[in-house]
Write an enzyme that holds these catalytic residues in place. Sequence first.
Site, short mmCIF file in Angstrom:
data_model
loop_
_atom_site.label_atom_id
_atom_site.label_comp_id
_atom_site.label_asym_id
_atom_site.label_seq_id
_atom_site.Cartn_x
_atom_site.Cartn_y
_atom_site.Cartn_z
N ASP D 43 0.83 -1.21 0.00
CA ASP D 43 0.00 0.00 0.00
C ASP D 43 0.86 1.26 0.00
O ASP D 43 0.51 2.26 -0.62
CB ASP D 43 -0.93 -0.01 1.22
N ASP D 152 -1.06 14.68 21.48
CA ASP D 152 0.05 14.34 20.59
C ASP D 152 -0.13 14.89 19.18
O ASP D 152 0.84 15.06 18.45
CB ASP D 152 0.21 12.81 20.50
N TYR D 165 -3.33 5.15 9.74
CA TYR D 165 -3.00 5.72 11.06
C TYR D 165 -4.26 6.06 11.85
O TYR D 165 -4.32 5.91 13.07
CB TYR D 165 -2.13 6.96 10.86
#
Lengths: 269, 269, 269, 269
Positions: D43, D152, D165
């Site tokens: 990917d 974060d 993600y």
Amino acid sequence: KIAGYIRKAGKQVLLSRVSAYHKDLNETMLADKPDCAIVLGGDGTIIQTANDLMTYDIPILGVNLGTLGFLAEIEENHVMDALDRLFIDDYRMESRLMIQGNIHYSQQHTGRYENTTGYSLNDIVITRKGFSRIISLGIYVNEELVDNFQGDGVIISTPTGSTAYNLSAGGPIIIPRSSVMVITPICPHSLSPRSIVVPAEDTVKVVVGKSKKTQEAEATVTFDGNQVYELGTDDIITINKSQYDTKLIKLNQTGIYEILRSKLSNNGD
Amino acid sequence: KIAGYIRKAGKQVLLSRVSAYHKDLNETMLADKPDCAIVLGGDGTIIQTANDLMTYDIPILGVNLGTLGFLAEIEENHVMDALDRLFIDDYRMESRLMIQGNIHYSQQHTGRYENTTGYSLNDIVITRKGFSRIISLGIYVNEELVDNFQGDGVIISTPTGSTAYNLSAGGPIIIPRSSVMVITPICPHSLSPRSIVVPAEDTVKVVVGKSKKTQEAEATVTFDGNQVYELGTDDIITINKSQYDTKLIKLNQTGIYEILRSKLSNNGD
Amino acid sequence: KIAGYIRKAGKQVLLSRVSAYHKDLNETMLADKPDCAIVLGGDGTIIQTANDLMTYDIPILGVNLGTLGFLAEIEENHVMDALDRLFIDDYRMESRLMIQGNIHYSQQHTGRYENTTGYSLNDIVITRKGFSRIISLGIYVNEELVDNFQGDGVIISTPTGSTAYNLSAGGPIIIPRSSVMVITPICPHSLSPRSIVVPAEDTVKVVVGKSKKTQEAEATVTFDGNQVYELGTDDIITINKSQYDTKLIKLNQTGIYEILRSKLSNNGD
Amino acid sequence: KIAGYIRKAGKQVLLSRVSAYHKDLNETMLADKPDCAIVLGGDGTIIQTANDLMTYDIPILGVNLGTLGFLAEIEENHVMDALDRLFIDDYRMESRLMIQGNIHYSQQHTGRYENTTGYSLNDIVITRKGFSRIISLGIYVNEELVDNFQGDGVIISTPTGSTAYNLSAGGPIIIPRSSVMVITPICPHSLSPRSIVVPAEDTVKVVVGKSKKTQEAEATVTFDGNQVYELGTDDIITINKSQYDTKLIKLNQTGIYEILRSKLSNNGD
């Protein structure tokens, strides 16, 4: 009081406080094709009214009597101002996606039950019932198997419903203009409790599986937390975007993100 | 077959396949103080037996008949080897924390119900019942208010139970030797669905609140997914570490992390 | 001002406002064995002081200068009252578990780095560094493999640290008296992002794996968000309960659940 | 080998194995307007190629060399069959939404950096950099404040990127045909780590805030995990649906839900 103010303005508006109340009005008042329905109450009352008026295509103005809601547009003390703005057509109309669920009972149940269809502005929820600890559900999108689910149940939610039960079960917040549905598992036996967002044009199919213990599934399907039907093994619910939608009158008092932040900081109360 | 092998070895062991079976045995066989109970079945059967034998302090050896479990120590085809190791005392005993819940019915219910106590090796679960959409629960630890919870319910789990319903509801995995309980909300109306881990010596108290709609709470408390009691407004469940524990016979066939990884990669089936 | 009040009472107390300040004091003042250290500042300053004073076994009283914290016991304007209570020994001492991490550099790094040990009252965090997208970590408990982790990193937290980074990464809240550590993955590539709670007596071992792209892992280990060491492939961090703990002076101004509720409703600010 | 087979069929196809390789080809081969690009790799390689070819409107056929991917359509040993189907136009084209992020540097940085635009088929990620523990980000949708985020970082993902993600950070799976973006916080300091799904037509704006410690934010924005830019206080990233999209050639070998189930049961490896 509100009724009087409207009548003076020569407009035809439907008032609904509680579902019991406007049930009586349906026949006579709806015949007059009111311009809009003013709903006094929380999000629950507005959703109830949306279901009742669905086929009449009447826009709804929600008036908040209690805590801040996602659907109510104005606070109680701003009703008159709001009416004035309605009268001069100073408002925006927001169309909210509704979904429908068709229940197909399996052969063994068709003697007892008739196939039926329910509609939801918020969500269609299939859950285990009574003392069955776990329910098995086959979940399909466009006839493709998504997962054989085991757990407490599954929520199929509209964007409007995404901030209701879907959020409690860990699902994402979906901004209403998004043309999608979200499938959210409730307490899945598996360790991957992720919501799946699908285009609103897709068809979600849920097939009730056999329970381990009794061999007879005990499940229910609930439309907007209100209409409940019992389900057994091999019964099927097919969920689609409805031909109907709900039109909300927006006066841009409060943005959705402002409501979200407020809800977040109050822990959702 | 297993019974014969044991008898030849001159040992006294209790065999239990299903709860119905060993119910009859309780009186006579337990009088002989068996050295251990061999349970043929899944985690559910082992938990059931643990509850039945609780007061007798008899260690349990779980024999897995189906899929890999957290409590069953050996596969069916290793039973004879396992027995040989038992006979020569080549095993480890693992003590598992149990919790007890005392139900105190509020004055309005005390005519109908008697205060009672239930025991759990896995968990004590308080949930909404039937068609009440949301339950309100006051949750206290050592008489300090933790939260006024609204949602589907709450799980109080032992480390042993942490991989059961607690995990489905989003709670953490707790290694059995940890001397703690975990409080995990089920589909909380609030947006902060975090588990709280408390020392096993603490006392958790759950007070059933009023439901919004009916004004009468409809709730149930369930011990180890098996024993169920109905609850109403103002009823109180007090949860403590039990004086009893469950002793599991460990032959170190499979480590807990190996079982966890296996369960994870099979999505918990 | 506080110093003067204390001096009048004839007591020996260490005052620390910022870490830079009390660094100078260490040599001279600590020689006098102060009875307690009063730390003016937020949780960060208290944690810093806890690390500095670790080996001296001096109890700490946290005085909150800003927003409500988990470690600070009193507000600034209650300092004098608090001192009076200290002088008449009207307080409780709470011992907080600390953990230590031993870094063993692999042979290829031992020329450059020396094996070292860090201490934490909150957490030890191993994360990917710079532009490496994913880090591979082998995680072991008592030498048994827990998981081969891929993702942003892993947090090993004490109960005290459970409400810090651990909470952001989805970990459970752990009440300080619990004698456990919690292992929480940060953005795991896997779909099962569950925390694992282990007894404080267990040993957690993290082995840095090879990165896919560079073949050379880029990782860092951080102690209490402050002390940072670089790590490479095959470097090992071994984490244990520390021989040291931190003693907090508690005057029971605010319970932990009250602080938690307050933090929750402010979204953790 | 593949190249030869194609040449015999008299077609013009772009082959890309690694990004380094086809970089050289861009000038000459792209001038010939190839009918499609066959990408050999995972990917990551396909996403890289999608970025490189974006402006050329060339459909991509992904050939999987390693583990099952979401974007690769066929296994290596089915390439010839696939080519035959391509030659007789027996395939479906799937358009994948891309997003673009415009970086507007604040006045204090405009001397050093030039405003720039990046494109992503997967995601645009804004994260803290280096040793800054927490980043502050103002997140806006259509100029309405969503939240002042601390943590974060934040991911803005396309449906294609939702399984990358975004999934690690707890976001929902979004079926590619959905015309939405999803905003997912990474380890938020707040306790309400929910993703927000917005219509693809909306504009997401992220403003980099001041860091507590250094007063100077240290942040980076990353496009598709590849292109990285440094950011400072008051820098703004504006994210929109791109005018470009990526066209994938689909031969319906494997459905997305089948890939998802496979990935789930392998813990995402």
